[in-house]
Design an enzyme around this catalytic site. Structure first.
Site, mmCIF file in Angstrom:
data_model
loop_
_atom_site.group_PDB
_atom_site.id
_atom_site.type_symbol
_atom_site.label_atom_id
_atom_site.label_comp_id
_atom_site.label_asym_id
_atom_site.label_seq_id
_atom_site.Cartn_x
_atom_site.Cartn_y
_atom_site.Cartn_z
ATOM 1 N N GLU A 50 0.816 -1.210 0.000
ATOM 2 C CA GLU A 50 0.000 0.000 0.000
ATOM 3 C C GLU A 50 0.854 1.265 0.000
ATOM 4 O O GLU A 50 0.519 2.248 -0.658
ATOM 5 C CB GLU A 50 -0.953 -0.006 1.204
ATOM 6 C CG GLU A 50 -2.050 -1.048 1.128
ATOM 7 C CD GLU A 50 -2.945 -0.882 -0.093
ATOM 8 O OE1 GLU A 50 -3.104 0.263 -0.575
ATOM 9 O OE2 GLU A 50 -3.482 -1.889 -0.578
ATOM 10 N N TYR A 133 -6.296 6.418 4.657
ATOM 11 C CA TYR A 133 -6.435 5.427 3.581
ATOM 12 C C TYR A 133 -5.617 4.170 3.896
ATOM 13 O O TYR A 133 -6.137 3.044 3.840
ATOM 14 C CB TYR A 133 -6.006 5.988 2.224
ATOM 15 C CG TYR A 133 -5.777 4.860 1.251
ATOM 16 C CD1 TYR A 133 -6.859 4.191 0.679
ATOM 17 C CD2 TYR A 133 -4.489 4.397 0.982
ATOM 18 C CE1 TYR A 133 -6.666 3.104 -0.151
ATOM 19 C CE2 TYR A 133 -4.287 3.302 0.150
ATOM 20 C CZ TYR A 133 -5.374 2.663 -0.419
ATOM 21 O OH TYR A 133 -5.180 1.568 -1.226
ATOM 22 N N ASP A 151 -8.989 5.664 -1.944
ATOM 23 C CA ASP A 151 -7.883 6.186 -2.718
ATOM 24 C C ASP A 151 -8.488 6.905 -3.919
ATOM 25 O O ASP A 151 -9.709 7.081 -4.004
ATOM 26 C CB ASP A 151 -6.913 5.069 -3.131
ATOM 27 C CG ASP A 151 -7.514 4.125 -4.170
ATOM 28 O OD1 ASP A 151 -8.759 4.160 -4.398
ATOM 29 O OD2 ASP A 151 -6.738 3.356 -4.762
#
Length: 317
Positions: A50, A133, A151
């Site tokens: 991520e 996020y 996102d």
């Protein structure tokens, strides 16, 4: 605009939210790319993915992800590694501060939680460099919690499917819509599917509406089709304003990256004197540029990316 009104009031042929879930999840099961971070529930590996995927395309991340995990296979190996080595392994991904923040998060987990990953968003978001996020993504993709997060791709899909294109919608309202749309118990696949749809079909500039599984439920598609009888033969009009990156070449970010690249080439512990570093960063460098260069170096120093001593500038050890 209420959440349920926005979700249910797509257009006259609207389907149920359950039908929407089924349509998107079916599409994902058939069209999803086989990505390595989708084959694991290891929170460390998901966190690495991520962080790497922030503002970086999947094709660039894939080889770096494999190489990074080969060198730092566990949270503890990353936490204990010299920071300079972590920065060197990040070469080619850009936004080098992400590498330092990733290691800081690993060290914080080792110190605060004895190496055991926090499972809840509220705790994850307190880790260095971990925003809402990334915290949501780890909670969902590692621990399969029913968490909504956004996102750029998820935001775009939620905006287009559930809201009137003519309305101004706040980030808070979009997140509330994303929460209301979550299919309980299937949020891992749902969030992955939203991201995949935004990446492959519902793109910013040229969405392929003709092959979108949510086309019949999408308020943006319906509004554009109704307002233009020639919709099928004309380019899709972009409805969603997204941040445009400033030109990269010649920007401060570009030259910060050049400094890091120059320092990566040095042997461990070696330094660059300021006058030697300048021409490596900008070939036309002159002594008049020293204030400009020192400002960049001070910024990198504050971000933990360089160390500047009397002997010169180097990567942190």
């Amino acid at each position: 605009m209420t959440i349920h009104r926005s979700i249910n009031q797509n257009h006259e042929h609207s389907l149920s939210l359950n039908d929407l879930h089924q349509a998107l999840l079916k599409w994902f099961s058939e069209a999803a790319r086989d990505l390595p971070w989708r084959r694991t529930r290891d929170p460390y590996r998901i966190l690495v993915a991520e962080v790497m995927l922030q503002q970086t395309q999947v094709d660039r991340v894939l080889p770096k992800y494999a190489a990074f995990l080969e060198r730092f296979p566990t949270l503890h190996t990353l936490a204990e590694a010299p920071t300079a080595e972590v920065i060197r392994m990040w070469a080619g991904l850009g936004y080098n501060r992400r590498a330092v923040n990733l290691q800081r998060a690993a060290r914080a987990i080792c110190v605060r939680y004895s190496g055991v990953f926090p499972r809840d968003v509220a705790t994850l978001v307190t880790l260095p460099g971990i925003g809402s996020y990334t915290a949501g993504a780890v909670a969902c993709f590692a621990f399969e919690q029913d968490v909504a997060f956004m996102d750029t791709n998820i935001r775009r899909v939620i905006r287009r499917v559930f809201t009137d294109p003519a309305e101004t919608v706040s980030e808070r309202a979009l997140l509330a819509l994303a929460r209301a749309a979550l299919p309980v118990g299937r949020s891992w696949m749902w969030n992955q599917a939203l991201m995949e749809l935004g990446s492959l079909v519902c793109t910013a500039d040229a969405p392929a509406c003709w092959r979108c599984p949510l086309r019949d439920q999408c308020r943006d598609y319906a509004a554009r089709r109704e307002s233009d009888e020639r919709f099928a033969s004309t380019p899709v009009r972009k409805r969603l304003a997204e941040r445009r990156e400033r030109p990269f070449i010649g920007s401060n970010r570009y030259f910060r990256g050049r400094i890091i690249e120059a320092l990566r080439m040095l042997p461990s512990g070696a330094t660059f004197a300021l006058n030697d570093l300048g021409p490596q960063v900008r070939p036309e460098y002159t002594p008049d540029d020293e204030v400009w260069l020192t400002t960049l170096i001070r910024g990198l120093e504050r971000d933990g990316l360089v160390v500047w001593t009397e002997t010169g500038v180097r990567l942190p050890e």
